[in-house]
Design a protein around this motif. Structure first.
Motif, PDB file in Angstrom:
ATOM      1  N   SER A 189      14.103  -3.284  61.230  1.00 55.89           N
ATOM      2  CA  SER A 189      13.231  -2.329  60.549  1.00 55.89           C
ATOM      3  C   SER A 189      13.596  -2.207  59.072  1.00 55.89           C
ATOM      4  CB  SER A 189      13.320  -0.962  61.233  1.00 55.89           C
ATOM      5  OG  SER A 189      12.856  -1.035  62.563  1.00 55.89           O
ATOM      6  N   VAL A 190      14.884  -2.252  58.783  1.00 59.73           N
ATOM      7  CA  VAL A 190      15.337  -2.188  57.392  1.00 59.73           C
ATOM      8  C   VAL A 190      14.817  -3.389  56.605  1.00 59.73           C
ATOM      9  CG1 VAL A 190      17.372  -2.386  55.913  1.00 59.73           C
ATOM     10  CG2 VAL A 190      17.394  -0.795  57.846  1.00 59.73           C
ATOM     11  N   VAL A 191      14.978  -4.586  57.190  1.00 61.31           N
ATOM     12  CA  VAL A 191      14.508  -5.793  56.508  1.00 61.31           C
ATOM     13  C   VAL A 191      12.985  -5.770  56.367  1.00 61.31           C
ATOM     14  CG1 VAL A 191      14.378  -8.310  56.630  1.00 61.31           C
ATOM     15  CG2 VAL A 191      16.501  -7.143  57.242  1.00 61.31           C
ATOM     16  N   ALA A 192      12.289  -5.274  57.390  1.00 65.04           N
ATOM     17  CA  ALA A 192      10.834  -5.164  57.313  1.00 65.04           C
ATOM     18  C   ALA A 192      10.415  -4.287  56.143  1.00 65.04           C
ATOM     19  CB  ALA A 192      10.285  -4.600  58.623  1.00 65.04           C
ATOM     20  N   LYS A 193      11.129  -3.199  55.933  1.00 65.78           N
ATOM     21  CA  LYS A 193      10.810  -2.297  54.831  1.00 65.78           C
ATOM     22  C   LYS A 193      11.136  -2.933  53.482  1.00 65.78           C
ATOM     23  CE  LYS A 193      11.800   2.293  52.902  1.00 65.78           C
ATOM     24  NZ  LYS A 193      12.276   1.802  51.605  1.00 65.78           N
ATOM     25  N   GLU A 194      12.284  -3.566  53.386  1.00 62.96           N
ATOM     26  CA  GLU A 194      12.737  -4.080  52.092  1.00 62.96           C
ATOM     27  C   GLU A 194      12.042  -5.383  51.697  1.00 62.96           C
ATOM     28  OE1 GLU A 194      14.789  -2.463  50.013  1.00 62.96           O
ATOM     29  OE2 GLU A 194      14.758  -0.815  51.468  1.00 62.96           O
ATOM     30  N   LEU A 195      11.733  -6.235  52.663  1.00 61.07           N
ATOM     31  CA  LEU A 195      11.182  -7.553  52.342  1.00 61.07           C
ATOM     32  C   LEU A 195       9.753  -7.749  52.811  1.00 61.07           C
ATOM     33  CD1 LEU A 195      14.219  -9.911  53.174  1.00 61.07           C
ATOM     34  CD2 LEU A 195      13.670  -8.758  51.015  1.00 61.07           C
ATOM     35  N   ALA A 211       0.345  -7.163  55.042  1.00 55.61           N
ATOM     36  CA  ALA A 211       0.487  -8.408  55.795  1.00 55.61           C
ATOM     37  C   ALA A 211      -0.311  -8.347  57.094  1.00 55.61           C
ATOM     38  CB  ALA A 211       1.960  -8.673  56.099  1.00 55.61           C
ATOM     39  N   ALA A 212      -0.947  -9.467  57.456  1.00 54.43           N
ATOM     40  CA  ALA A 212      -1.723  -9.517  58.697  1.00 54.43           C
ATOM     41  C   ALA A 212      -0.814  -9.475  59.913  1.00 54.43           C
ATOM     42  CB  ALA A 212      -2.586 -10.773  58.718  1.00 54.43           C
ATOM     43  N   LEU A 213       0.331 -10.124  59.813  1.00 55.21           N
ATOM     44  CA  LEU A 213       1.293 -10.126  60.909  1.00 55.21           C
ATOM     45  C   LEU A 213       2.289  -8.985  60.732  1.00 55.21           C
ATOM     46  CD1 LEU A 213       2.009 -13.940  61.123  1.00 55.21           C
ATOM     47  CD2 LEU A 213       0.988 -12.575  62.944  1.00 55.21           C
ATOM     48  N   PRO A 214       2.861  -8.473  61.824  1.00 57.68           N
ATOM     49  CA  PRO A 214       3.895  -7.451  61.695  1.00 57.68           C
ATOM     50  C   PRO A 214       5.087  -7.993  60.903  1.00 57.68           C
ATOM     51  CG  PRO A 214       3.131  -7.635  63.964  1.00 57.68           C
ATOM     52  CD  PRO A 214       2.546  -8.796  63.231  1.00 57.68           C
ATOM     53  N   ASN A 215       5.794  -7.125  60.234  1.00 56.99           N
ATOM     54  CA  ASN A 215       6.960  -7.535  59.444  1.00 56.99           C
ATOM     55  C   ASN A 215       8.238  -7.638  60.274  1.00 56.99           C
ATOM     56  OD1 ASN A 215       5.826  -7.741  56.722  1.00 56.99           O
ATOM     57  ND2 ASN A 215       5.429  -5.546  56.937  1.00 56.99           N
ATOM     58  N   PHE A 216       8.155  -7.269  61.541  1.00 54.87           N
ATOM     59  CA  PHE A 216       9.308  -7.310  62.441  1.00 54.87           C
ATOM     60  C   PHE A 216       8.772  -7.675  63.823  1.00 54.87           C
ATOM     61  CE2 PHE A 216      12.778  -4.294  64.433  1.00 54.87           C
ATOM     62  CZ  PHE A 216      13.323  -5.357  65.121  1.00 54.87           C
ATOM     63  N   GLY A 264      10.270   5.328  60.464  1.00 57.50           N
ATOM     64  CA  GLY A 264       8.938   5.596  60.985  1.00 57.50           C
ATOM     65  C   GLY A 264       8.275   4.402  61.641  1.00 57.50           C
ATOM     66  N   PRO A 265       7.173   4.647  62.354  1.00 52.22           N
ATOM     67  CA  PRO A 265       6.529   3.623  63.183  1.00 52.22           C
ATOM     68  C   PRO A 265       5.975   2.432  62.419  1.00 52.22           C
ATOM     69  CG  PRO A 265       5.157   5.603  63.033  1.00 52.22           C
ATOM     70  CD  PRO A 265       6.496   5.960  62.462  1.00 52.22           C
ATOM     71  N   ARG A 266       5.759   2.575  61.136  1.00 47.53           N
ATOM     72  CA  ARG A 266       5.269   1.445  60.346  1.00 47.53           C
ATOM     73  C   ARG A 266       6.209   0.257  60.431  1.00 47.53           C
ATOM     74  NH1 ARG A 266       4.271   2.434  54.049  1.00 47.53           N
ATOM     75  NH2 ARG A 266       2.768   3.908  54.956  1.00 47.53           N
ATOM     76  N   TYR A 267       7.500   0.515  60.658  1.00 44.31           N
ATOM     77  CA  TYR A 267       8.500  -0.550  60.664  1.00 44.31           C
ATOM     78  C   TYR A 267       9.026  -0.844  62.066  1.00 44.31           C
ATOM     79  CZ  TYR A 267       8.145   0.623  55.759  1.00 44.31           C
ATOM     80  OH  TYR A 267       7.645   0.870  54.508  1.00 44.31           O
ATOM     81  N   VAL A 285       6.650 -13.682  58.039  1.00 47.49           N
ATOM     82  CA  VAL A 285       7.308 -12.555  58.704  1.00 47.49           C
ATOM     83  C   VAL A 285       8.776 -12.514  58.281  1.00 47.49           C
ATOM     84  CG1 VAL A 285       7.973 -11.556  60.928  1.00 47.49           C
ATOM     85  CG2 VAL A 285       5.744 -12.673  60.683  1.00 47.49           C
ATOM     86  N   PRO A 286       9.262 -11.399  57.735  1.00 48.18           N
ATOM     87  CA  PRO A 286      10.624 -11.378  57.190  1.00 48.18           C
ATOM     88  C   PRO A 286      11.740 -11.207  58.221  1.00 48.18           C
ATOM     89  CG  PRO A 286       9.532  -9.305  56.749  1.00 48.18           C
ATOM     90  CD  PRO A 286       8.494 -10.195  57.361  1.00 48.18           C
TER      91      PRO A 286
END
Length: 440
Positions: free
Chosen positions: A132-138, A143-148, A168-171, A287-288
């Motif tokens: 979740s941290v990496v999803a937020k930072e990078l 993005a069409a695909l989830p970041n995590f 939060g749920p965004r990540y 996807v990061p």
């Protein structure tokens, strides 16, 4: 007409041909990967149950604690690992072994949470997982695909370890194959990798779906406006992400059918191997963070209190095929220099072999590994005692290890976020320091 640039060729080649047919692809992709704007990514290979690292990375031949496995040489002079990881041994120049990991958490749940977040699960603060941290930072909000994305997660030990916490749920992660068995399934990995309900229901056209979604979104917005609590926000976020993914061509990255059969065989036709292939596709699609779990039957195959050596041998074969193919595939596509791979479990196993030919939980001296982008590979860092019971040189705590991962990804581990209690909290505990020798 759109100019044909390197990014276009890289994308087209990756989707249309296998590596064996693309002699021009590797150098072109390598050049693209060196572009300053290229996005970094992380793949976490998570070993559920606590792997016996004394039988994988830090063998003790000749000692009573050593067990029956033999050491083999690797591509790095002086570095030896288990005989059951020959493919990784040949690619060890990309890998940094950390043989001096140490912790005090010997419980599956507490240790899983600690290894995923860098914090103990005590008190009111809900810490976010590394993904979740990496999803937020990078990651990117549009993005069409989830970041995590989390492949075949086993959450029973610690559900909170796989959650976004106060971010939060965004990540939160998109889980793939969560309800499927984790044991090798010849011919069945396709089904296990599927994301359910991505296609529109039969008879529902796209314009009709869009109209329904617009109405639902308006109702959700009105409902949430009067109830600004986390549950309403989480519900809306989940539905919004699902709708975006259903309508996006990028969802094709979640399908493995267009990959060459030979490449899929190389990864291994099991959930872990195909999960590693999926991780490559997702990273290639931007996807990061992707987590791929390997835990064997029931999700906790590394929890080898009994029959340790046979079970570790079997799991090693699955690990060796999937991870080595991932390293090669990322390298061939010019992605290895910008993708950091983390291999770890929640702790190690006891050096002393118990009466059931097993090893029990042992957090005091164990190993983890890093590879790829930002990592100084081809080394074994730290040292344990001759009997494997203690760290003799350069101890590395879990927070220090995770701080090193952040640094390799270009993330400042002291970046602060506001917690659910209103306090600013650094990504990794302020006392944690990256291990400079591990960073490339």
């Amino acid at each position: 007409m759109r100019p044909i640039d390197r990014r276009y060729f890289l994308r087209a080649g990756a989707l249309s041909v296998g590596t064996s047919m693309s002699g021009w692809l590797a150098p072109l992709a390598t050049a693209a990967a060196k572009e300053p704007a290229r996005k970094r990514a992380c793949i976490l290979l998570w070993m559920n149950g606590g792997p016996s690292t004394i039988d994988l990375w830090d063998l003790k031949p000749g000692h009573d604690n050593g067990g029956p496995f033999k050491e083999i040489g690797t591509a790095a002079p002086g570095v030896k690992i288990s005989e059951h990881l020959p493919k990784i041994a040949a690619r060890i120049k990309h890998v940094a072994l950390v043989r001096s990991m140490t912790s005090k958490e010997g419980d599956h749940g507490l240790a899983t949470y600690f290894a995923h977040t860098g914090y103990s699960s005590r008190g009111p603060i809900r810490y976010p997982s590394l993904g979740s941290v990496v999803a937020k930072e990078l990651g990117s909000d549009d993005a069409a695909l989830p970041n995590f994305v989390s492949v075949a997660p086993f959450r029973a030990f610690s559900p909170a370890a796989h959650e976004p916490g106060f971010l939060g749920p965004r990540y939160a992660p998109l889980a793939v194959g969560e309800s499927r068995p984790l044991a090798p399934q010849p011919g069945g990995a396709n089904q296990a990798m599927e994301v359910e309900d991505l296609a529109l229901p039969g008879g529902i056209a796209t314009d009709r779906f869009d109209a329904r979604w617009k109405l639902a979104a308006e109702l959700q917005h009105e409902f949430a406006a009067d109830r600004p609590d986390p549950a309403a926000k989480s519900h809306h976020t989940a539905y919004d992400r699902a709708a975006k993914l259903m309508r996006s061509a990028a969802a094709k990255a979640l399908k493995l059918d267009d990959e060459p059969a030979k490449l899929r065989d190389t990864y291994g036709r099991d959930v872990f191997g195909q999960g590693c292939l999926l991780a490559r596709r997702l990273v290639e699609s931007g996807v990061p963070f992707v987590e791929v779990a390997l835990g064997g039957a029931g999700g906790v195959g590394w929890d080898t209190h009994t029959d340790n050596f046979e079970r570790v041998k079997q799991l090693s074969q699955t690990l060796d095929a999937g991870w080595s193919a991932l390293l090669d595939d990322l390298k061939d596509r010019g992605l290895l220099d910008t993708t950091t791979i983390v291999w770890m479990g929640e702790f190690g196993r006891t050096p002393k072999i118990n009466g059931s030919k097993g090893r029990d939980h042992y957090p005091y001296a164990w190993s983890a590994a890093l590879a790829g982008g930002g990592i100084n590979g081809g080394q074994a860092f730290g040292k344990t005692s001759k009997d494997g019971t203690a760290v003799d040189e350069r101890p590395v705590t879990v927070p220090n290890f995770l701080a090193t991962v952040c640094k390799a990804l270009g993330i400042d581990p002291q970046t602060q976020n506001v917690s659910n209690t209103g306090r600013p909290i650094p990504i990794i505990d302020s006392a944690a320091k990256p291990v400079a020798e591990l960073l490339g």
